[in-house]
Enzyme design. Structure first.
Site, mmCIF file in Angstrom:
data_model
loop_
_atom_site.group_PDB
_atom_site.id
_atom_site.type_symbol
_atom_site.label_atom_id
_atom_site.label_comp_id
_atom_site.label_asym_id
_atom_site.label_seq_id
_atom_site.Cartn_x
_atom_site.Cartn_y
_atom_site.Cartn_z
ATOM 1 C CE LYS A 80 -4.250 1.932 0.504
ATOM 2 N NZ LYS A 80 -3.928 2.665 -0.518
ATOM 3 C CE LYS A 104 3.518 6.607 6.772
ATOM 4 N NZ LYS A 104 3.144 7.768 5.725
ATOM 5 C CE LYS A 116 4.347 7.917 -1.253
ATOM 6 N NZ LYS A 116 3.541 8.189 0.153
ATOM 7 C CB THR A 200 -3.117 12.617 6.353
ATOM 8 O OG1 THR A 200 -3.482 11.598 5.591
ATOM 9 C CG2 THR A 200 -1.684 12.509 6.807
ATOM 10 C CG ASN A 231 -4.847 15.576 1.979
ATOM 11 O OD1 ASN A 231 -4.467 15.281 3.026
ATOM 12 N ND2 ASN A 231 -6.373 15.556 1.399
ATOM 13 C CB SER A 360 -6.043 4.379 2.781
ATOM 14 O OG SER A 360 -5.914 5.328 1.727
HETATM 15 P P1 NAD Z 1 -0.463 18.282 -1.124
HETATM 16 O O1 NAD Z 1 0.293 18.483 -2.633
HETATM 17 O O2 NAD Z 1 -1.761 18.402 -0.719
HETATM 18 O O3 NAD Z 1 0.468 19.627 -0.546
HETATM 19 C C1 NAD Z 1 1.700 20.039 -0.077
HETATM 20 C C2 NAD Z 1 1.927 21.508 0.326
HETATM 21 O O4 NAD Z 1 3.448 21.610 0.505
HETATM 22 C C3 NAD Z 1 1.199 22.540 -0.544
HETATM 23 O O5 NAD Z 1 0.620 23.590 0.572
HETATM 24 C C4 NAD Z 1 2.600 23.321 -0.922
HETATM 25 O O6 NAD Z 1 2.489 24.515 -1.093
HETATM 26 C C5 NAD Z 1 3.589 22.878 0.047
HETATM 27 N N1 NAD Z 1 4.904 23.115 -0.194
HETATM 28 C C6 NAD Z 1 5.437 22.749 -1.472
HETATM 29 N N2 NAD Z 1 6.780 23.206 -1.489
HETATM 30 C C7 NAD Z 1 6.969 23.956 -0.412
HETATM 31 C C8 NAD Z 1 8.029 24.487 0.301
HETATM 32 N N3 NAD Z 1 9.064 24.651 -0.388
HETATM 33 N N4 NAD Z 1 7.740 25.437 1.490
HETATM 34 C C9 NAD Z 1 6.793 25.106 2.061
HETATM 35 N N5 NAD Z 1 5.588 24.661 1.820
HETATM 36 C C10 NAD Z 1 5.712 24.037 0.379
HETATM 37 O O7 NAD Z 1 0.488 17.156 -0.347
HETATM 38 P P2 NAD Z 1 -0.156 16.602 0.880
HETATM 39 O O8 NAD Z 1 -0.611 15.275 0.490
HETATM 40 O O9 NAD Z 1 -0.389 17.384 1.765
HETATM 41 O O10 NAD Z 1 1.438 15.932 1.484
HETATM 42 C C11 NAD Z 1 2.420 16.625 2.182
HETATM 43 C C12 NAD Z 1 3.238 15.610 2.739
HETATM 44 O O11 NAD Z 1 2.527 14.682 3.694
HETATM 45 C C13 NAD Z 1 4.231 14.783 2.041
HETATM 46 O O12 NAD Z 1 5.402 14.559 2.694
HETATM 47 C C14 NAD Z 1 3.595 13.458 2.009
HETATM 48 O O13 NAD Z 1 3.924 12.312 1.542
HETATM 49 C C15 NAD Z 1 2.901 13.449 3.394
HETATM 50 N N6 NAD Z 1 1.786 12.721 3.554
HETATM 51 C C16 NAD Z 1 0.551 12.728 2.839
HETATM 52 C C17 NAD Z 1 -0.626 11.909 2.892
HETATM 53 C C18 NAD Z 1 -2.148 12.172 2.239
HETATM 54 O O14 NAD Z 1 -2.910 11.564 2.881
HETATM 55 N N7 NAD Z 1 -2.082 13.193 1.572
HETATM 56 C C19 NAD Z 1 -0.473 10.865 4.055
HETATM 57 C C20 NAD Z 1 0.760 10.580 4.600
HETATM 58 C C21 NAD Z 1 1.950 11.550 4.341
#
Ligand code: NAD
Length: 426
Positions: A80, A104, A116, A200, A231, A360
């Site tokens: 996953k 995780k 991934k 999350t 997100n 999920s």
């Molecule tokens: P997303 O694409 O929805 O949002 C990413 C955010 O990071 C945006 O607001 C973007 O502007 C910001 N960002 C990008 N570059 C940046 C910078 N240089 N400085 C400051 N902010 C910056 O992505 P997401 O799904 O929110 O994922 C964010 C993190 O959380 C990632 O590491 C991802 O692997 C992790 N994550 C996400 C989920 C999920 O369910 N979406 C689950 C577990 C972990």
């Protein structure tokens, strides 16, 4: 409460995320006495797939994109893990993220292995049509990798329910049937689960509250800064604020803001909704430099955007007492040691952001069952599961006199070791 044993020195090549995984894996393996065989199995991903994806662009020219999928482990169940669209996607990053998914899922007590995927692209520069053709090409190329009981993708940075809907549709066309459980994070209405979007961020909130309780801190009397307003970050900020925590700094890739009196998160959400999803131009705080958010004078720091942002230099200047890793891999192994020496508690990524994969899993269960739960049911099960995982990790951190990060690795490694030994086909 925070253990102050001397940190174990780490060796890892700067910038390699997979080395950052191995550094922690090796420390945890040593502390909990993991067998060398199991350690070696987990140091090597099970399968790595790389594809080239020719896509017709809107200008009539074909562009080739690189697509990746790494299956780190299927010991505890089908693999996953999310799919990331970003320019820095590469073998090393996908490998690291896939291993974190194995750990995780084990920490979250869900019957999955880890994987991934990703495509090296700038999602902000693709039109909707280009994005759809790219996503369908990726799905077709990975058709023999994905599968309801084999490998189940989900959203990650740069992807959302929209891409998941294209993936399930393409997969259904290829295999001539209906396979909603082949991907999670789908929009509600085509097999998505209520509560998945915010899951999350909700997990970040639940684990923050659990840590504050251990620290004897009242949520209504603490402040936080949140990096990233996508997100994870936007839901985390909203939910933390809803529990009375004052959010003093927020930021994304376009701008970072500080407000001592607390940022109005609902206003920030309205602003991003009206401005193409970005914070630029928000007037609910003073604009500060991006790194100032990480070292701001707050009690809680929530990195929820990028990896490797809490470096040695930043760690030396962090003022927060608690770090809750919404993002994957935001802290380097070298920074871990500094934070440990400073007595800062870190709720590690493989625990703190496990709420996404937990819901999920609930989505996948509902898809298999063909019966859908209401949002309260999802939230109740999610909160209980997150609190259980938190307690297990906390216990292992205390029991082995180590950090919560290594406590989380130990929690995961013991479960995977059990799976490897129980199946025992080597
Ligand atoms: P997303 O694409 O929805 O949002 C990413 C955010 O990071 C945006 O607001 C973007 O502007 C910001 N960002 C990008 N570059 C940046 C910078 N240089 N400085 C400051 N902010 C910056 O992505 P997401 O799904 O929110 O994922 C964010 C993190 O959380 C990632 O590491 C991802 O692997 C992790 N994550 C996400 C989920 C999920 O369910 N979406 C689950 C577990 C972990």
């Amino acid at each position: 409460m925070t253990t102050k044993t001397k940190p174990t020195p780490v060796e890892h090549h700067e910038n390699s995320m997979f080395d950052a995984v191995l550094a922690r894996l090796d420390i945890a393996a040593k502390i909990c006495g993991l067998s060398e065989d199991v350690t070696n199995i987990l140091r090597n991903p099970q399968r790595q797939v790389k594809v080239s994806l020719p896509v017709m662009m809107d200008n009539g020219k074909v562009q080739i994109f690189e697509g990746f999928r790494t299956i780190h482990s299927t010991i505890l169940g089908p693999s996953k893990g999310g799919i990331r669209y970003a320019m820095d996607v590469c073998d090393d990053e996908v490998k690291a993220l896939s291993a974190w998914m194995t750990f995780k899922c084990a920490v979250a007590n869900i019957p999955y292995g880890g994987a991934k995927g990703g495509i090296k692209c700038d999602p902000r520069k693709l039109s909707i049509g280009e994005s759809e053709r790219l996503t369908r090409a990726y799905t077709a190329a990975m058709a023999d990798v994905f599968g309801v009981d084999k490998d189940i993708p989900a959203p990650d940075m740069g992807t959302s329910g929209r891409e998941m809907a294209w993936i399930v549709d393409e997969y259904n066309k290829i295999f001539r049937g209906s396979f909603p459980g082949v991907v999670t994070g789908k929009p509600v209405g085509i097999g998505g689960s209520l509560g998945r979007d915010a899951a999350t961020g909700r997990g970040v909130m639940i684990s923050t509250l659990a840590a504050l309780k251990k620290m004897n801190l009242d949520p209504k009397k603490v402040t936080a800064s949140v990096q990233g307003f996508g997100n994870v970050g936007s839901h985390a900020a909203r939910l933390l604020a809803s529990r009375g925590i004052k959010i003093c700094a927020i930021g994304d890739h376009t701008a970072t803001f500080w407000n001592e009196k607390g940022i109005d998160i609902q206003a920030a959400l309205r602003h991003t909704k009206e401005n193409g999803g970005v914070l630029r131009g928000f007037n609910g705080g003073t604009e500060i430099k991006a790194n100032e958010l990480l070292t701001a004078n707050v009690d809680i720091l929530v990195p929820a955007a990028l990896q490797n942002v809490i470096t040695e230099e930043i760690a030396a200047n962090v003022k927060a007492k608690l770090i809750v890793e919404g993002a994957n891999g935001p802290t380097t192994p070298e920074a871990d040691s500094i934070l440990q020496e400073k007595g800062i508690i870190v709720i590690p990524d493989i625990l703190a952001n496990g709420g996404g994969v937990t819901v999920s899993y609930f989505e996948w269960v509902q898809n298999k069952y063909g019966h859908y739960w209401n949002e309260e049911e999802v939230k109740t099960k999610h909160d209980a599961s997150m609190n259980d995982a938190f307690e297990q990790v906390w216990y292992n951190g205390q029991h082995y006199k180590t950090t919560m990060r290594i406590g989380a690795y130990i929690t995961a490694l013991k479960k995977v070791e059990f799976g490897i030994k129980a199946k025992g086909s080597y």
